[in-house]
Design a protein around this motif. Structure first.
Motif, PDB file in Angstrom:
ATOM      1  N   SER A  18       0.928  -2.289  -2.936  1.00  0.00           N
ATOM      2  CA  SER A  18      -0.353  -2.334  -2.212  1.00  0.00           C
ATOM      3  C   SER A  18      -0.307  -1.502  -0.942  1.00  0.00           C
ATOM      4  O   SER A  18      -1.314  -0.888  -0.553  1.00  0.00           O
ATOM      5  N   ASN A  22      -2.985   1.593  -0.478  1.00  0.00           N
ATOM      6  CA  ASN A  22      -3.912   1.586   0.656  1.00  0.00           C
ATOM      7  C   ASN A  22      -3.529   2.584   1.734  1.00  0.00           C
ATOM      8  O   ASN A  22      -4.283   2.782   2.693  1.00  0.00           O
ATOM      9  N   TYR A  24      -1.084   2.266   3.876  1.00  0.00           N
ATOM     10  CA  TYR A  24      -0.762   1.551   5.111  1.00  0.00           C
ATOM     11  C   TYR A  24       0.701   1.739   5.487  1.00  0.00           C
ATOM     12  O   TYR A  24       1.590   1.730   4.621  1.00  0.00           O
ATOM     13  N   LEU A  32      -3.415  -5.554  10.888  1.00  0.00           N
ATOM     14  CA  LEU A  32      -4.455  -6.218  10.097  1.00  0.00           C
ATOM     15  C   LEU A  32      -4.108  -7.663   9.765  1.00  0.00           C
ATOM     16  O   LEU A  32      -5.002  -8.501   9.610  1.00  0.00           O
ATOM     17  N   SER A  33      -2.826  -7.961   9.635  1.00  0.00           N
ATOM     18  CA  SER A  33      -2.413  -9.300   9.189  1.00  0.00           C
ATOM     19  C   SER A  33      -2.002 -10.225  10.320  1.00  0.00           C
ATOM     20  O   SER A  33      -1.984 -11.451  10.155  1.00  0.00           O
ATOM     21  N   LYS A  62      -5.544 -10.913   2.752  1.00  0.00           N
ATOM     22  CA  LYS A  62      -6.774 -10.585   3.481  1.00  0.00           C
ATOM     23  C   LYS A  62      -6.748  -9.155   3.995  1.00  0.00           C
ATOM     24  O   LYS A  62      -7.753  -8.426   3.931  1.00  0.00           O
ATOM     25  N   ALA A  63      -5.570  -8.733   4.484  1.00  0.00           N
ATOM     26  CA  ALA A  63      -5.440  -7.367   4.998  1.00  0.00           C
ATOM     27  C   ALA A  63      -5.666  -6.332   3.901  1.00  0.00           C
ATOM     28  O   ALA A  63      -6.239  -5.261   4.136  1.00  0.00           O
ATOM     29  N   PHE A  64      -5.247  -6.641   2.677  1.00  0.00           N
ATOM     30  CA  PHE A  64      -5.414  -5.708   1.556  1.00  0.00           C
ATOM     31  C   PHE A  64      -6.766  -5.882   0.851  1.00  0.00           C
ATOM     32  O   PHE A  64      -7.067  -5.165  -0.107  1.00  0.00           O
ATOM     33  N   GLY A  65      -7.560  -6.850   1.308  1.00  0.00           N
ATOM     34  CA  GLY A  65      -8.877  -7.055   0.714  1.00  0.00           C
ATOM     35  C   GLY A  65      -8.882  -7.890  -0.546  1.00  0.00           C
ATOM     36  O   GLY A  65      -9.814  -7.796  -1.353  1.00  0.00           O
ATOM     37  N   HIS A  66      -7.845  -8.695  -0.737  1.00  0.00           N
ATOM     38  CA  HIS A  66      -7.764  -9.547  -1.920  1.00  0.00           C
ATOM     39  C   HIS A  66      -8.266 -10.965  -1.607  1.00  0.00           C
ATOM     40  O   HIS A  66      -8.248 -11.406  -0.463  1.00  0.00           O
ATOM     41  N   ALA A  67      -8.664 -11.679  -2.661  1.00  0.00           N
ATOM     42  CA  ALA A  67      -9.118 -13.064  -2.514  1.00  0.00           C
ATOM     43  C   ALA A  67      -7.923 -13.973  -2.254  1.00  0.00           C
ATOM     44  O   ALA A  67      -6.785 -13.623  -2.588  1.00  0.00           O
ATOM     45  N   TRP A  70      -3.857 -14.473  -3.901  1.00  0.00           N
ATOM     46  CA  TRP A  70      -3.259 -13.217  -4.372  1.00  0.00           C
ATOM     47  C   TRP A  70      -1.743 -13.362  -4.490  1.00  0.00           C
ATOM     48  O   TRP A  70      -1.072 -13.813  -3.556  1.00  0.00           O
TER      49      TRP A  70
END
Length: 440
Positions: A18, A22, A24, A32-33, A62-67, A70
């Motif tokens: 990931s 992304n 990152y 982000l986290s 959350k930082a990677f945009g997952h629900a 994850w």
């Protein structure tokens, strides 16, 4: 090829994947986290790697945009290693799985845990964390696992699981509530005394909602007797200079003592044993003599005083002294939260003696409405009894449209509560409603 990729998947390889997808850096992921860059490096690049907590995994998701949830299916590798279990990581993980509905993950790890009976305590810890945080429905699965797999039916965690399960399954379904009472009844005496007080109060309240008056009396008697024993034991400890805090209970000790009288009186009133009920009302009318009253205890004593006053009014009306109604209504006006419970009995009195309470109903109309989704076990039971009495009241006054509407509401509530009335009771109810219709 697909099988090989599945086998090679791991928590860290997926996180690294990931990061690349992304674009990152660890610094960006840290930003982000909220996880420190150093910690992230130790988690992903060190050997041996730093363990990842489930909260940190959620933060990365959350930082990677997952629900939420994850990579949860891969997280057990953080908790189980070479036959050893990391309880500090496993318990929060199972709690989180329950919170977000990842039953697949729970099922996968539980089968592994139950290979060793000692691990039942882990499941109990998960259940307790969920229950204490207000997620009672989510706790049910774990309490059931404890009950099904704990061989010692006298162990603390087995008996407490029985109690918690009884509490967790309570709702508006009277059939399920009664099954829970039957299931738990043989276990409450195995609880510690302080928890027994809570359990007896709950048992009595559930039976009250189901109109099982003799069962209410039974549990009320047990509650009153146990509260007296606990109180007297505490008095002896105080006088022998062995002062301790009161036993840890959900409510102040005076609540259990007073409720033992209140519930007994309420059950006797429902059985139309009015003179006997009066005696028990006196038992909670003035509890100012009770020792160990802190500010909370004094507030509870005041509540009992108010309830005793209101219940004395309604009892007098049931005995035929309905001239006292205006005084009762004026008293109720100062205690809005008590208005609707009192109206249930006032309505019954109006039907019994044929007096008009239209002005009372108009004055307190805002307290008699409800939204079905907002009803719990107690409020559903009260509204059911109120609608039943109001249907009779309206039919007696030849307001047939309203009477039929109230009858339908009553039936809808009975269906919601799964209140299946025996055939001979149904006949009696129908007869009462027919008798309410005036002859022409």
């Amino acid at each position: 090829m697909e099988l090989q990729e599945t086998i090679q998947r791991s928590l860290r390889s997926e996180i690294q994947k990931s990061l690349k997808e992304n674009g990152y850096t660890l610094s960006k992921l840290s930003e982000l986290s909220g996880i420190g860059t150093g910690h992230l490096s130790e988690m992903l690049n060190s050997s041996p790697s730093r363990a990842i907590t489930v909260n940190q995994l959620d933060a990365m998701a959350k930082a990677f945009g997952h629900a939420p949830g994850w990579l949860y299916e891969l997280y057990p590798e953080e908790c189980l290693s070479e036959g050893k279990i990391s309880r500090p990581r496993l318990v929060p993980y199972l709690v989180r799985c329950a919170e977000i509905g990842r039953k697949d993950c729970i099922k996968a790890i539980v089968s592994n845990l139950l290979e060793n009976p000692k691990n039942i305590s882990i499941l109990f810890s998960v259940a307790e964390q969920l229950f204490q945080s207000g997620k009672q429905k989510e706790s049910v699965l774990f309490y059931e696992l404890v009950i099904d797999n704990e061989k010692d039916s006298y162990s603390d965690q087995f008996v407490m699981s029985q109690y918690r399960l009884f509490r967790a399954v309570q709702g508006t379904n009277t059939e399920e509530n009664w099954k829970a009472v039957i299931r738990f009844d043989s276990y409450w005496k195995r609880l510690p005394e302080n928890v027994q007080l809570d359990a007896l109060l709950q048992l009595a309240n559930v039976c009250f909602m189901m109109c099982r008056w003799k069962d209410v009396e039974k549990y009320a008697d047990e509650l009153r007797n146990l509260a007296t024993i606990v109180y007297e034991n505490e008095l002896r400890r105080r006088t022998s200079s062995k002062a301790n805090d009161l036993p840890k209970t959900e409510r102040h000790l005076v609540v259990y003592y007073g409720q033992g009288f209140l519930l007994k009186a309420a059950a006797l009133k429902k059985r139309r044993l009015y003179e006997e009920a009066k005696k028990y009302i006196q038992g909670y009318a003035d509890l100012g003599w009770f020792e160990f009253l802190d500010e909370t205890g004094k507030q509870e004593v005041e509540k009992f005083r108010v309830w005793a006053k209101i219940n004395s009014y309604t009892l007098d009306m049931l005995l035929g002294n309905y001239e006292i109604l205006p005084e009762c209504i004026n008293f109720l006006a100062d205690y809005p939260e008590e208005i609707f419970p009192a109206l249930v009995t006032i309505m019954e009195c109006a039907n019994k003696y044929g007096f008009c309470i239209d002005e009372v109903l108009e004055r307190f109309s805002e307290y008699t409405s409800y939204r079905e989704d907002d009803l719990n076990g107690l409020s559903a039971s009260r509204h059911f009894r109120f609608r039943y009495q109001k249907a009779i009241y309206e039919l007696q006054r030849e307001r047939f449209a309203i009477g039929i509407d109230e009858t339908l509401r009553c039936l809808a509530l009975a269906d919601k509560m799964k209140l299946y009335i025996p055939a001979h009771h149904v006949t009696r109810v129908i007869d009462e409603m027919i008798e309410a219709i005036p002859d022409k």
